[in-house]
Motif scaffolding. Structure first.
Motif, PDB file in Angstrom:
ATOM      1  N   ILE A  94     -18.869 -41.037  -5.451  1.00 46.53           N
ATOM      2  CA  ILE A  94     -17.823 -40.115  -5.919  1.00 46.53           C
ATOM      3  C   ILE A  94     -17.390 -40.464  -7.341  1.00 46.53           C
ATOM      4  O   ILE A  94     -17.247 -39.577  -8.189  1.00 46.53           O
ATOM      5  N   PHE A  95     -17.191 -41.750  -7.626  1.00 46.63           N
ATOM      6  CA  PHE A  95     -16.773 -42.150  -8.969  1.00 46.63           C
ATOM      7  C   PHE A  95     -17.864 -41.858  -9.999  1.00 46.63           C
ATOM      8  O   PHE A  95     -17.562 -41.480 -11.135  1.00 46.63           O
ATOM      9  N   ILE A  98     -17.603 -38.142 -10.603  1.00 45.44           N
ATOM     10  CA  ILE A  98     -16.412 -37.851 -11.411  1.00 45.44           C
ATOM     11  C   ILE A  98     -16.643 -38.246 -12.871  1.00 45.44           C
ATOM     12  O   ILE A  98     -16.282 -37.495 -13.784  1.00 45.44           O
ATOM     13  N   SER A  99     -17.263 -39.398 -13.098  1.00 46.51           N
ATOM     14  CA  SER A  99     -17.505 -39.818 -14.479  1.00 46.51           C
ATOM     15  C   SER A  99     -18.500 -38.882 -15.171  1.00 46.51           C
ATOM     16  O   SER A  99     -18.396 -38.641 -16.374  1.00 46.51           O
ATOM     17  N   THR A 119     -14.661 -41.895 -19.310  1.00 49.21           N
ATOM     18  CA  THR A 119     -15.924 -41.820 -18.576  1.00 49.21           C
ATOM     19  C   THR A 119     -16.406 -43.218 -18.228  1.00 49.21           C
ATOM     20  O   THR A 119     -16.860 -43.472 -17.107  1.00 49.21           O
ATOM     21  N   PHE A 122     -14.618 -44.938 -15.130  1.00 50.45           N
ATOM     22  CA  PHE A 122     -15.094 -44.480 -13.827  1.00 50.45           C
ATOM     23  C   PHE A 122     -16.506 -44.980 -13.532  1.00 50.45           C
ATOM     24  O   PHE A 122     -16.824 -45.325 -12.391  1.00 50.45           O
TER      25      PHE A 122
END
Length: 179
Positions: A94-95, A98-99, A119, A122
Protein backbone atom coordinates in the motif's frame (compact mmCIF):
# COMPACT_ATOMS: atom_id res chain seq x y z
CA UNK A 1 28.29 43.62 -24.70
CA UNK A 2 25.18 42.69 -26.66
CA UNK A 3 26.91 39.85 -28.49
CA UNK A 4 28.29 38.47 -25.22
CA UNK A 5 24.80 38.29 -23.67
CA UNK A 6 23.45 36.69 -26.83
CA UNK A 7 26.23 34.10 -26.69
CA UNK A 8 25.44 33.34 -23.04
CA UNK A 9 21.73 32.93 -23.84
CA UNK A 10 22.60 30.60 -26.73
CA UNK A 11 24.81 28.48 -24.45
CA UNK A 12 22.09 28.28 -21.77
CA UNK A 13 19.51 27.21 -24.36
CA UNK A 14 21.79 24.49 -25.76
CA UNK A 15 22.63 23.16 -22.29
CA UNK A 16 18.92 23.12 -21.44
CA UNK A 17 18.14 21.14 -24.60
CA UNK A 18 20.91 18.65 -23.79
CA UNK A 19 19.78 18.05 -20.19
CA UNK A 20 16.11 17.46 -21.08
CA UNK A 21 16.67 13.99 -22.59
CA UNK A 22 18.89 13.05 -19.63
CA UNK A 23 16.27 14.15 -17.13
CA UNK A 24 13.56 12.35 -19.08
CA UNK A 25 15.66 9.17 -19.10
CA UNK A 26 16.25 9.46 -15.33
CA UNK A 27 12.55 10.00 -14.66
CA UNK A 28 11.61 7.09 -16.91
CA UNK A 29 14.14 4.78 -15.24
CA UNK A 30 12.86 5.82 -11.81
CA UNK A 31 9.29 5.21 -12.92
CA UNK A 32 10.18 1.72 -14.24
CA UNK A 33 12.04 0.89 -11.01
CA UNK A 34 9.06 1.99 -8.94
CA UNK A 35 6.60 -0.05 -11.02
CA UNK A 36 8.93 -3.05 -10.75
CA UNK A 37 9.00 -2.62 -6.96
CA UNK A 38 5.23 -2.45 -6.86
CA UNK A 39 4.77 -5.57 -8.98
CA UNK A 40 7.33 -7.54 -6.96
CA UNK A 41 5.67 -6.53 -3.69
CA UNK A 42 2.22 -7.43 -4.99
CA UNK A 43 3.34 -10.84 -6.28
CA UNK A 44 5.30 -11.71 -3.14
CA UNK A 45 2.34 -10.76 -0.94
CA UNK A 46 -0.26 -12.68 -2.96
CA UNK A 47 1.66 -15.69 -4.32
CA UNK A 48 1.31 -19.08 -2.70
CA UNK A 49 5.01 -19.90 -2.54
CA UNK A 50 6.70 -18.59 0.56
CA UNK A 51 7.63 -22.11 1.59
CA UNK A 52 7.51 -25.38 -0.37
CA UNK A 53 7.54 -29.02 0.65
CA UNK A 54 7.06 -31.52 -2.17
CA UNK A 55 3.56 -30.98 -3.56
CA UNK A 56 2.61 -28.65 -0.73
CA UNK A 57 3.08 -24.90 -0.76
CA UNK A 58 2.62 -22.47 2.08
CA UNK A 59 2.20 -18.74 2.02
CA UNK A 60 0.95 -15.91 4.16
CA UNK A 61 -2.71 -16.69 3.57
CA UNK A 62 -3.22 -20.38 2.65
CA UNK A 63 -1.53 -23.76 2.93
CA UNK A 64 -2.17 -25.75 -0.27
CA UNK A 65 -1.55 -29.37 -1.19
CA UNK A 66 -1.82 -30.84 -4.68
CA UNK A 67 -4.08 -33.91 -4.74
CA UNK A 68 -5.09 -35.76 -7.92
CA UNK A 69 -4.28 -32.81 -10.18
CA UNK A 70 -6.19 -30.30 -8.06
CA UNK A 71 -5.30 -28.10 -5.14
CA UNK A 72 -6.76 -28.41 -1.68
CA UNK A 73 -6.18 -25.28 0.36
CA UNK A 74 -6.83 -24.41 3.96
CA UNK A 75 -6.27 -21.22 5.90
CA UNK A 76 -2.98 -20.70 7.66
CA UNK A 77 -2.69 -20.92 11.40
CA UNK A 78 -3.33 -17.79 13.41
CA UNK A 79 0.19 -17.40 14.74
CA UNK A 80 0.84 -13.85 15.86
CA UNK A 81 4.09 -13.63 13.92
CA UNK A 82 2.39 -14.73 10.69
CA UNK A 83 -0.29 -12.08 11.15
CA UNK A 84 2.47 -9.52 11.66
CA UNK A 85 4.12 -10.60 8.40
CA UNK A 86 0.75 -10.38 6.60
CA UNK A 87 0.15 -6.87 7.91
CA UNK A 88 3.67 -5.67 7.09
CA UNK A 89 3.58 -7.01 3.53
CA UNK A 90 0.17 -5.45 2.89
CA UNK A 91 1.39 -2.14 4.36
CA UNK A 92 4.52 -2.27 2.20
CA UNK A 93 2.44 -2.78 -0.93
CA UNK A 94 0.00 0.00 0.00
CA UNK A 95 2.78 2.46 0.87
CA UNK A 96 4.58 1.68 -2.40
CA UNK A 97 1.35 2.33 -4.31
CA UNK A 98 0.73 5.57 -2.39
CA UNK A 99 4.28 6.76 -3.07
CA UNK A 100 3.78 6.02 -6.79
CA UNK A 101 0.61 8.12 -6.85
CA UNK A 102 2.35 10.90 -4.90
CA UNK A 103 5.28 10.78 -7.34
CA UNK A 104 2.94 11.25 -10.29
CA UNK A 105 1.22 14.17 -8.55
CA UNK A 106 4.52 15.79 -7.55
CA UNK A 107 5.85 15.34 -11.06
CA UNK A 108 3.25 17.81 -12.32
CA UNK A 109 2.87 20.09 -9.29
CA UNK A 110 6.37 20.33 -7.78
CA UNK A 111 8.22 23.59 -8.37
CA UNK A 112 11.41 23.62 -10.43
CA UNK A 113 14.35 22.53 -8.28
CA UNK A 114 12.10 20.83 -5.71
CA UNK A 115 12.86 17.40 -4.31
CA UNK A 116 10.52 14.44 -4.09
CA UNK A 117 10.79 14.11 -0.29
CA UNK A 118 7.16 13.15 0.33
CA UNK A 119 7.40 10.34 -2.23
CA UNK A 120 10.71 9.24 -0.71
CA UNK A 121 9.26 9.00 2.80
CA UNK A 122 6.53 6.59 1.71
CA UNK A 123 8.94 4.55 -0.39
CA UNK A 124 11.50 4.21 2.42
CA UNK A 125 8.72 3.23 4.83
CA UNK A 126 7.56 0.59 2.34
CA UNK A 127 11.09 -0.82 2.23
CA UNK A 128 11.27 -0.93 6.03
CA UNK A 129 7.91 -2.73 6.19
CA UNK A 130 8.95 -5.39 3.68
CA UNK A 131 12.30 -5.84 5.41
CA UNK A 132 10.60 -6.28 8.78
CA UNK A 133 8.11 -8.79 7.36
CA UNK A 134 10.83 -10.82 5.65
CA UNK A 135 12.99 -10.82 8.79
CA UNK A 136 10.10 -12.00 10.96
CA UNK A 137 9.30 -14.78 8.47
CA UNK A 138 12.97 -15.80 8.26
CA UNK A 139 13.46 -15.89 12.02
CA UNK A 140 10.18 -17.56 12.94
CA UNK A 141 9.90 -20.15 10.16
CA UNK A 142 12.86 -22.41 11.13
CA UNK A 143 10.90 -23.46 14.22
CA UNK A 144 8.56 -25.49 11.99
CA UNK A 145 10.75 -26.09 8.93
CA UNK A 146 12.22 -29.55 8.33
CA UNK A 147 15.09 -30.52 6.01
CA UNK A 148 12.86 -31.32 3.01
CA UNK A 149 11.30 -27.86 2.94
CA UNK A 150 12.71 -24.82 1.21
CA UNK A 151 11.77 -21.22 0.70
CA UNK A 152 9.71 -20.42 -2.38
CA UNK A 153 9.96 -17.69 -4.97
CA UNK A 154 7.58 -15.34 -3.14
CA UNK A 155 9.91 -15.30 -0.14
CA UNK A 156 12.86 -14.51 -2.45
CA UNK A 157 10.82 -11.77 -4.15
CA UNK A 158 10.07 -10.22 -0.76
CA UNK A 159 13.78 -10.05 0.01
CA UNK A 160 14.45 -8.67 -3.49
CA UNK A 161 11.79 -5.99 -3.00
CA UNK A 162 13.55 -4.62 0.08
CA UNK A 163 16.75 -3.28 -1.55
CA UNK A 164 14.96 -2.21 -4.73
CA UNK A 165 12.39 -0.23 -2.78
CA UNK A 166 15.06 1.30 -0.54
CA UNK A 167 17.17 2.31 -3.56
CA UNK A 168 14.08 3.80 -5.17
CA UNK A 169 13.39 5.80 -2.00
CA UNK A 170 16.96 7.12 -1.94
CA UNK A 171 16.70 8.08 -5.61
CA UNK A 172 13.61 10.15 -4.78
CA UNK A 173 15.55 11.92 -2.01
CA UNK A 174 18.34 12.90 -4.38
CA UNK A 175 16.19 13.59 -7.45
CA UNK A 176 15.35 17.20 -8.21
CA UNK A 177 12.73 18.40 -10.65
CA UNK A 178 14.48 20.26 -13.45
CA UNK A 179 11.67 21.52 -15.71
Amino acid sequence: MGSMEGLQEDIKRRVSLQTRPKMLAILLATLVLHLTDLIILFVSTCANAWRRHGDASYDLWYDCTQNNGGYQCSGTNDADWLQAVQALMVLATIFCLISFIIFLCQLFTLVKGGRFFFTAVFQVLASLFVMSGAIIYTVMSPGWKDDNENYGYAFVLAWLAFPLTLISGFIYIVLRKKE
